[in-house]
Design a protein around this motif. Structure first.
Motif, PDB file in Angstrom:
ATOM      1  N   LEU A  42       1.543  -1.247  -0.406  1.00 24.57           N
ATOM      2  CA  LEU A  42      -0.290  -0.539  -0.582  1.00 24.57           C
ATOM      3  C   LEU A  42       0.333   1.208  -0.285  1.00 24.57           C
ATOM      4  O   LEU A  42       2.185   1.452   0.453  1.00 24.57           O
ATOM      5  CB  LEU A  42      -0.285  -0.050   1.327  1.00 24.57           C
ATOM      6  CG  LEU A  42      -1.522  -1.214   1.296  1.00 24.57           C
ATOM      7  CD1 LEU A  42      -3.032  -0.667   2.477  1.00 24.57           C
ATOM      8  CD2 LEU A  42      -2.966  -0.565   0.135  1.00 24.57           C
ATOM      9  N   GLU A  43       0.636   2.293  -0.746  1.00 29.40           N
ATOM     10  CA  GLU A  43       0.811   2.890  -1.018  1.00 29.40           C
ATOM     11  C   GLU A  43       0.146   4.850  -1.099  1.00 29.40           C
ATOM     12  O   GLU A  43      -0.508   4.297  -1.473  1.00 29.40           O
ATOM     13  CB  GLU A  43       2.412   3.616  -1.967  1.00 29.40           C
ATOM     14  CG  GLU A  43       3.064   2.031  -1.816  1.00 29.40           C
ATOM     15  CD  GLU A  43       4.327   2.106  -3.518  1.00 29.40           C
ATOM     16  OE1 GLU A  43       4.286   3.224  -4.405  1.00 29.40           O
ATOM     17  OE2 GLU A  43       3.975   0.914  -4.102  1.00 29.40           O
ATOM     18  N   LEU A  44       0.984   5.889  -0.797  1.00 25.47           N
ATOM     19  CA  LEU A  44       0.064   7.196  -1.224  1.00 25.47           C
ATOM     20  C   LEU A  44       0.746   7.202  -2.663  1.00 25.47           C
ATOM     21  O   LEU A  44       1.485   6.302  -3.555  1.00 25.47           O
ATOM     22  CB  LEU A  44       0.784   7.926  -0.241  1.00 25.47           C
ATOM     23  CG  LEU A  44       0.106   7.992   0.902  1.00 25.47           C
ATOM     24  CD1 LEU A  44       1.591   9.332   1.751  1.00 25.47           C
ATOM     25  CD2 LEU A  44      -0.804   8.857   1.087  1.00 25.47           C
ATOM     26  N   PRO A  45      -0.663   7.780  -3.248  1.00 26.15           N
ATOM     27  CA  PRO A  45      -0.914   7.570  -5.130  1.00 26.15           C
ATOM     28  C   PRO A  45       0.661   9.157  -5.014  1.00 26.15           C
ATOM     29  O   PRO A  45       1.503   9.790  -4.626  1.00 26.15           O
ATOM     30  CB  PRO A  45      -1.628   8.359  -5.247  1.00 26.15           C
ATOM     31  CG  PRO A  45      -2.500   8.433  -4.290  1.00 26.15           C
ATOM     32  CD  PRO A  45      -1.902   8.002  -2.902  1.00 26.15           C
ATOM     33  N   GLU A  82      -8.260   3.265  11.056  1.00 22.44           N
ATOM     34  CA  GLU A  82      -7.126   1.363  10.563  1.00 22.44           C
ATOM     35  C   GLU A  82      -5.422   2.318  10.374  1.00 22.44           C
ATOM     36  O   GLU A  82      -4.456   1.484  10.309  1.00 22.44           O
ATOM     37  CB  GLU A  82      -7.843   1.242   9.340  1.00 22.44           C
ATOM     38  CG  GLU A  82      -8.811   0.242   9.650  1.00 22.44           C
ATOM     39  CD  GLU A  82      -9.599  -0.552   8.257  1.00 22.44           C
ATOM     40  OE1 GLU A  82      -9.148  -0.284   7.625  1.00 22.44           O
ATOM     41  OE2 GLU A  82     -10.781  -0.334   7.985  1.00 22.44           O
ATOM     42  N   ILE A  83      -4.922   3.555  10.173  1.00 26.58           N
ATOM     43  CA  ILE A  83      -4.071   4.111   9.413  1.00 26.58           C
ATOM     44  C   ILE A  83      -3.055   3.618  10.525  1.00 26.58           C
ATOM     45  O   ILE A  83      -2.089   3.131  10.129  1.00 26.58           O
ATOM     46  CB  ILE A  83      -4.022   5.546   9.354  1.00 26.58           C
ATOM     47  CG1 ILE A  83      -5.021   5.973   7.965  1.00 26.58           C
ATOM     48  CG2 ILE A  83      -2.923   6.031   9.000  1.00 26.58           C
ATOM     49  CD1 ILE A  83      -5.194   7.087   7.342  1.00 26.58           C
ATOM     50  N   PRO A  84      -3.242   4.141  11.705  1.00 32.03           N
ATOM     51  CA  PRO A  84      -2.425   3.449  13.155  1.00 32.03           C
ATOM     52  C   PRO A  84      -1.511   1.695  12.771  1.00 32.03           C
ATOM     53  O   PRO A  84      -0.903   1.656  12.844  1.00 32.03           O
ATOM     54  CB  PRO A  84      -3.305   3.836  14.788  1.00 32.03           C
ATOM     55  CG  PRO A  84      -4.083   4.712  13.947  1.00 32.03           C
ATOM     56  CD  PRO A  84      -4.199   4.667  12.756  1.00 32.03           C
ATOM     57  N   ALA A  95       1.793  -0.127  12.159  1.00 34.49           N
ATOM     58  CA  ALA A  95       2.480  -0.547  12.935  1.00 34.49           C
ATOM     59  C   ALA A  95       2.900  -1.641  12.387  1.00 34.49           C
ATOM     60  O   ALA A  95       3.275  -2.348  12.955  1.00 34.49           O
ATOM     61  CB  ALA A  95       1.333  -0.366  14.450  1.00 34.49           C
ATOM     62  N   GLU A  96       1.844  -2.555  11.461  1.00 28.43           N
ATOM     63  CA  GLU A  96       1.740  -3.699  10.598  1.00 28.43           C
ATOM     64  C   GLU A  96       3.403  -3.863   9.628  1.00 28.43           C
ATOM     65  O   GLU A  96       3.071  -4.497   9.283  1.00 28.43           O
ATOM     66  CB  GLU A  96       1.171  -4.044  10.179  1.00 28.43           C
ATOM     67  CG  GLU A  96      -0.712  -4.320  12.092  1.00 28.43           C
ATOM     68  CD  GLU A  96      -1.482  -4.974  11.209  1.00 28.43           C
ATOM     69  OE1 GLU A  96      -1.684  -4.928   9.935  1.00 28.43           O
ATOM     70  OE2 GLU A  96      -2.445  -5.355  12.074  1.00 28.43           O
ATOM     71  N   ARG A 145       2.192   3.456  20.982  1.00 24.90           N
ATOM     72  CA  ARG A 145       0.405   3.413  20.235  1.00 24.90           C
ATOM     73  C   ARG A 145      -0.282   4.853  20.200  1.00 24.90           C
ATOM     74  O   ARG A 145       0.524   5.555  20.512  1.00 24.90           O
ATOM     75  CB  ARG A 145      -0.362   2.794  21.204  1.00 24.90           C
ATOM     76  CG  ARG A 145       0.276   1.726  21.650  1.00 24.90           C
ATOM     77  CD  ARG A 145      -1.256   0.820  22.618  1.00 24.90           C
ATOM     78  NE  ARG A 145      -2.536   1.504  22.159  1.00 24.90           N
ATOM     79  CZ  ARG A 145      -3.358   0.544  22.239  1.00 24.90           C
ATOM     80  NH1 ARG A 145      -3.536   0.516  23.562  1.00 24.90           N
ATOM     81  NH2 ARG A 145      -4.843   0.056  21.837  1.00 24.90           N
ATOM     82  N   TRP A 146      -0.286   4.717  18.420  1.00 20.07           N
ATOM     83  CA  TRP A 146      -1.006   6.038  18.702  1.00 20.07           C
ATOM     84  C   TRP A 146      -2.607   5.879  18.695  1.00 20.07           C
ATOM     85  O   TRP A 146      -3.352   5.033  19.109  1.00 20.07           O
ATOM     86  CB  TRP A 146      -0.889   6.148  16.352  1.00 20.07           C
ATOM     87  CG  TRP A 146      -0.070   6.292  15.656  1.00 20.07           C
ATOM     88  CD1 TRP A 146       0.493   4.765  15.359  1.00 20.07           C
ATOM     89  CD2 TRP A 146       0.035   7.845  15.857  1.00 20.07           C
ATOM     90  NE1 TRP A 146       1.801   5.993  14.894  1.00 20.07           N
ATOM     91  CE2 TRP A 146       1.184   6.802  14.935  1.00 20.07           C
ATOM     92  CE3 TRP A 146       0.084   8.476  16.273  1.00 20.07           C
ATOM     93  CZ2 TRP A 146       2.686   8.274  14.651  1.00 20.07           C
ATOM     94  CZ3 TRP A 146       0.756  10.017  15.812  1.00 20.07           C
ATOM     95  CH2 TRP A 146       2.183   9.664  14.766  1.00 20.07           C
TER      96      TRP A 146
END
Length: 181
Positions: A54-57, A133-135, A139-140, A167-168
């Protein structure tokens, strides 16, 4: 086709002479694009890693292209979304030992959907990731390339999230120093 070139420069450090090699690469632009549903990411296969990530455009700037226009173009090409307003978040060098190219990181809110315009070598899946879900992605290690990781950290900080005890936490859950869990 990207024509990477290796540049060799003589360097002297404390009397030791050597030749340092680095890649000449074009600058890159990336976009943190937020919709009411979440942040737009792209999932694509990266041959150097041998897997999809997964990446930013994002993408490289064309010769003479302004970074903000490159960011607008890459967002549209990879995701179909079109941004009216783009705000610069940061400029940084992702790997100063390897190259001197820069990443220009932008933010936009509520871009308008439209058709994609992928390069023939791209096979992209557009994903909208809810902010909560971003944090976990960070983390993963699922958003592990530098521009994406840094862009999402900037985004979370902008939204009031903070890192506490590894933790976020969203702003409403932030504990004062010395406070209980």
């Amino acid at each position: 086709m990207l024509r990477n070139r290796i540049r060799r420069v003589p360097v002297t450090v404390r009397g030791t002479h050597y030749i340092h090699e680095y890649l000449v690469l074009p600058d890159v632009c990336a976009v943190v694009a937020e919709t009411p549903e979440g942040v737009i990411l792209v999932e694509q296969f990266r041959p150097a890693l041998g897997k999809r990530i997964l990446e930013l455009p994002a993408g490289r700037l064309r010769r003479g292209e302004e970074p903000v226009e490159g960011a607008r173009r890459e967002l549209r090409e990879e995701t179909g979304y079109q941004a009216d307003q783009l705000r610069l978040l940061a400029r940084f060098y992702p790997s100063v030992g390897l190259s001197r190219h820069k990443v220009h990181l932008y933010y936009t809110y509520n871009p308008k959907p439209g058709p994609t315009d992928w390069d023939p070598t791209e096979e992209i899946e557009v994903r909208i990731i809810p902010v909560q879900e971003i944090p976990r992605l960070l983390a993963e290690g699922r958003a592990a390339d530098g521009k994406t990781h840094l862009g999402l950290v900037y985004f979370l900080n902008h939204r009031g999230w903070t890192m506490q005890k590894g933790r976020w936490r969203p702003a409403a859950q932030v504990q004062p120093p010395g406070g209980s869990h």
